[in-house]
Enzyme design. Structure first.
Site, short mmCIF file in Angstrom:
data_model
loop_
_atom_site.label_atom_id
_atom_site.label_comp_id
_atom_site.label_asym_id
_atom_site.label_seq_id
_atom_site.Cartn_x
_atom_site.Cartn_y
_atom_site.Cartn_z
N LYS A 23 -84.86 3.02 -8.93
CA LYS A 23 -83.98 4.03 -9.52
C LYS A 23 -82.96 3.38 -10.45
CE LYS A 23 -79.78 6.45 -8.25
NZ LYS A 23 -78.74 5.42 -8.30
N ASN A 24 -82.28 2.35 -9.95
CA ASN A 24 -81.18 1.80 -10.75
C ASN A 24 -81.68 1.03 -11.97
OD1 ASN A 24 -79.27 3.05 -9.24
ND2 ASN A 24 -78.77 1.27 -7.98
N ARG A 94 -73.92 8.85 -12.67
CA ARG A 94 -73.14 7.70 -13.13
C ARG A 94 -73.79 7.05 -14.35
NH1 ARG A 94 -68.22 6.06 -12.64
NH2 ARG A 94 -67.96 3.82 -12.84
N CYS A 118 -72.03 9.29 -7.54
CA CYS A 118 -71.56 9.34 -6.16
C CYS A 118 -70.08 9.01 -6.08
CB CYS A 118 -72.32 8.33 -5.30
SG CYS A 118 -74.01 8.81 -4.99
N ARG A 123 -64.14 4.20 -9.47
CA ARG A 123 -65.25 3.50 -10.14
C ARG A 123 -64.89 3.37 -11.63
NH1 ARG A 123 -70.99 5.87 -8.23
NH2 ARG A 123 -71.73 3.86 -8.97
N PRO A 124 -63.97 2.46 -11.96
CA PRO A 124 -63.52 2.34 -13.35
C PRO A 124 -64.63 1.80 -14.26
CG PRO A 124 -62.60 0.57 -11.99
CD PRO A 124 -63.36 1.47 -11.06
N ILE A 125 -64.45 1.99 -15.57
CA ILE A 125 -65.41 1.41 -16.53
C ILE A 125 -64.68 0.53 -17.55
CG2 ILE A 125 -67.23 3.16 -16.30
CD1 ILE A 125 -66.18 4.39 -18.92
N ASP A 126 -63.55 -0.02 -17.11
CA ASP A 126 -62.75 -0.85 -18.02
C ASP A 126 -63.52 -2.06 -18.55
OD1 ASP A 126 -62.46 -1.44 -15.14
OD2 ASP A 126 -61.31 -3.18 -15.81
N ASP A 306 -75.55 -0.86 -1.37
CA ASP A 306 -76.35 0.36 -1.25
C ASP A 306 -77.17 0.42 0.04
OD1 ASP A 306 -75.36 1.11 -3.68
OD2 ASP A 306 -77.05 0.31 -4.81
N ILE A 328 -67.59 -4.19 -2.23
CA ILE A 328 -67.84 -3.63 -3.56
C ILE A 328 -67.14 -2.27 -3.70
CG2 ILE A 328 -69.63 -2.99 -5.26
CD1 ILE A 328 -69.91 -5.90 -4.40
N ARG A 398 -81.34 12.63 -5.65
CA ARG A 398 -81.03 11.83 -6.84
C ARG A 398 -81.72 10.48 -6.80
NH1 ARG A 398 -75.51 10.35 -7.30
NH2 ARG A 398 -76.50 9.13 -8.90
N1 EPU Z 1 -65.93 -2.25 -11.64
C1 EPU Z 1 -64.72 -2.31 -12.28
N2 EPU Z 1 -64.69 -2.07 -13.62
C2 EPU Z 1 -65.81 -1.79 -14.33
C3 EPU Z 1 -67.05 -1.73 -13.66
C4 EPU Z 1 -67.07 -1.97 -12.31
O1 EPU Z 1 -63.68 -2.56 -11.67
O2 EPU Z 1 -65.72 -1.60 -15.54
C5 EPU Z 1 -65.98 -2.50 -10.19
C6 EPU Z 1 -66.49 -1.28 -9.42
O3 EPU Z 1 -65.45 -0.38 -9.14
C7 EPU Z 1 -67.07 -1.90 -8.18
C8 EPU Z 1 -67.63 -3.23 -8.71
O4 EPU Z 1 -66.97 -3.48 -9.95
O5 EPU Z 1 -66.06 -2.17 -7.24
C9 EPU Z 1 -69.12 -3.26 -8.94
O6 EPU Z 1 -69.48 -2.15 -9.75
P1 EPU Z 1 -70.76 -2.17 -10.70
O7 EPU Z 1 -70.31 -1.92 -12.07
O8 EPU Z 1 -71.57 -3.39 -10.41
O9 EPU Z 1 -71.52 -0.89 -10.20
P2 EPU Z 1 -72.23 0.21 -11.06
O10 EPU Z 1 -72.92 -0.43 -12.20
O11 EPU Z 1 -71.31 1.33 -11.35
C10 EPU Z 1 -74.50 0.00 -9.83
C11 EPU Z 1 -75.41 0.94 -9.11
C12 EPU Z 1 -74.81 1.32 -7.76
C13 EPU Z 1 -74.56 0.05 -6.97
C14 EPU Z 1 -73.68 -0.93 -7.76
C15 EPU Z 1 -73.47 -2.26 -7.08
C16 EPU Z 1 -76.45 2.14 -10.89
C17 EPU Z 1 -76.57 3.40 -11.65
N3 EPU Z 1 -75.58 2.14 -9.90
O12 EPU Z 1 -73.29 0.72 -10.03
O13 EPU Z 1 -75.78 2.09 -7.11
O14 EPU Z 1 -73.91 0.37 -5.76
O15 EPU Z 1 -74.28 -1.18 -9.05
O16 EPU Z 1 -74.69 -2.89 -6.88
O17 EPU Z 1 -77.14 1.18 -11.16
C18 EPU Z 1 -76.59 3.69 -5.61
O18 EPU Z 1 -77.72 3.43 -6.04
O19 EPU Z 1 -76.39 4.38 -4.58
C19 EPU Z 1 -75.43 3.14 -6.31
C20 EPU Z 1 -74.20 3.60 -6.13
#
Ligand code: EPU
Length: 418
Positions: A23-24, A94, A118, A123-126, A306, A328, A398
């Site tokens: 999925k991811n 997401r 979720c 879950r910031p995107i900074d 996960d 995480i 999902r």
């Molecule tokens: N983070 C920041 N700033 C950012 C991005 C991330 O502070 O700009 C923090 C997040 O808040 C978190 C950590 O960094 O504490 C890791 O976040 P990451 O960006 O790696 O996660 P993601 O890309 O948003 C993906 C998966 C998640 C999975 C995480 C960690 C997808 C669509 N989602 O999320 O999957 O938990 O990586 O491996 O690929 C799921 O499948 O249930 C799921 C939530």
């Protein structure tokens, strides 16, 4: 649409289950495909609602998507145009944030609503934005939309303060057409990142180092079409392996890459689970006494966040006290409260949970608070006495393709009701 899943617990599972494409990886590969100027075919796409949501977004961009009976997705971006993605559908998942990098990379501009997904706490995107800015983009937030725009994208060095999966992939996509070389330092190393880099390289990109913590992207002028098979879903695989450890007589989980599951498999061995690992399958034999273990989630190859919730259900069946430390998403423990309602003996606090077992679980009315919490409750339902009713199952749909069929084939009693 069905609203609840019901499970009659206590039926031992037998047989084999085949794991779908990741999925991811899928949710990143689909946006990555629009960077091509020709047709991209993706094999092994799972039948999950996130794929439908992404397909709807592609249609808004005038990208034609055809789904074959066997699940293959043919993505034709030849008539594509860049439009503002400002509708509610963007907030249903997401991964819509991958259109930021993909549209910025292809057109130098992306306007998009804040992505959803979720609720796992903040879950910031900074870091995604830091990457886009390093490449020369201006980023603003106007009327509920991110506006990301660059006159020209120029390769640069980006250091990620956290090894974020989403930021690593998004920056790779934004940089494929940039002038010169981009280097991502402290990049995430998850297998899904390698899969996306593989697709982009097949299309003609020049990406090196995916799977390590330093990825370099040399910009190119043109990306062509290609065919790509998605890697198996390590989280779906892990979920079924945990499920089998909890509820199976003998179950084989097929179409997996065991290396991607090292951290889970070693914990299961530590617990006393009977596992037979082959090149692309794992057989789990139930009936063993399970011992308590401690886990701490981490970025790959550490224990996947996960799989933490499904694993929590298994820990309710182990002798002694286990500790789960979540690093995480520190607030990802809502499912433990639901498990307590089913009879689990657990304490939550300070980013960790303590579970003492073994506990007999009882069927209850519970809520899937997120995708993996939903999976954890399905496992709990399979081992609980009586009938468990799980609501908010759209979370489960999902990310788990054909869950009911796969479980029914293993001998579970699972059905849906309105
Ligand atoms: N983070 C920041 N700033 C950012 C991005 C991330 O502070 O700009 C923090 C997040 O808040 C978190 C950590 O960094 O504490 C890791 O976040 P990451 O960006 O790696 O996660 P993601 O890309 O948003 C993906 C998966 C998640 C999975 C995480 C960690 C997808 C669509 N989602 O999320 O999957 O938990 O990586 O491996 O690929 C799921 O499948 O249930 C799921 C939530």
């Amino acid at each position: 649409m069905s609203k609840v899943i019901k499970i009659e617990g206590g039926h031992k599972l037998n047989g084999s289950v085949r794991i779908d494409g990741s999925k991811n990886a899928t949710v990143a590969l689909i946006p990555a495909a629009i960077l091509a100027n020709e047709i991209v075919t993706i094999y092994g796409v799972p039948r999950i609602s996130d794929v439908q949501a992404l397909t709807d977004i592609l249609n808004e961009l005038d990208v034609t998507v055809t789904r074959a009976e066997n699940g293959d997705l043919v993505i034709d971006p030849t008539k594509m145009r860049n439009v503002d993605l400002d509708k509610e559908n963007v907030t249903s998942l997401r991964a819509s944030y991958y259109f930021m990098g993909a549209l910025l990379g292809k057109y130098g501009k992306s306007v998009i609503k804040m992505p959803g997904g979720c609720d796992l706490g903040p879950r910031p995107i900074d870091l995604h934005i830091k990457g886009f800015e390093a490449l020369g983009a201006d980023v603003s937030y106007e009327h509920g939309n991110y506006v990301i725009e660059a006159k020209e994208l120029i390769g640069n060095s980006v250091y990620l303060d956290i090894a974020s999966v989403g930021a690593t992939i998004n920056i790779m996509m934004a940089a494929v057409y940039a002038t010169g070389k981009t280097t991502i330092h402290n990049a995430a190393k998850e297998p899904e990142i390698i899969d996306v880099a593989t697709l982009l390289n097949k299309m003609g990109a020049n990406i090196r180092g995916a799977g390590t913590n330093e990825i370099s992207i040399e910009g190119v002028d043109y990306l062509a079409g290609c065919n790509h098979e998605i890697i198996p879903d390590r989280i779906e695989a892990g979920t079924y392996i945990i499920l089998a450890a909890a509820a199976a007589e003998e179950v084989t989980i097929e179409n997996i890459i065991p290396l991607h599951l090292d951290s889970l498999l070693s914990k299961l061995v530590e617990m006393g689970v009977d596992l037979e690992v082959k090149i692309d399958s794992v057989t789990v034999r139930g009936g063993k006494e399970l011992k308590a273990v401690d886990i701490k989630t981490n970025t790959y190859p550490g224990f996947a966040t996960d799989l933490q919730s499904p694993f929590a259900t298994l820990l309710t069946q182990a002798e002694g006290t286990s500790t789960i430390v979540e690093t995480i998403y520190k607030e990802r423990f809502e499912v433990v409260s639901e498990l307590q309602r089913m009879g689990a003996n657990a304490k939550i606090g300070n980013g960790q949970a303590e579970i003492t077992g073994p506990s007999e679980l009882f069927g209850e009315n519970v809520k899937a608070t997120d995708l993996r919490a939903g999976a954890a409750l399905v496992i709990a339902g399979l081992i609980a006495e009586g009938v468990t009713e799980i609501r908010d199952i759209y979370h489960i749909d999902r990310g788990y393709a054909n869950l009911d069929t796969k479980l029914t084939n293993l001998g579970a009693k699972i059905w849906r009701e309105d």
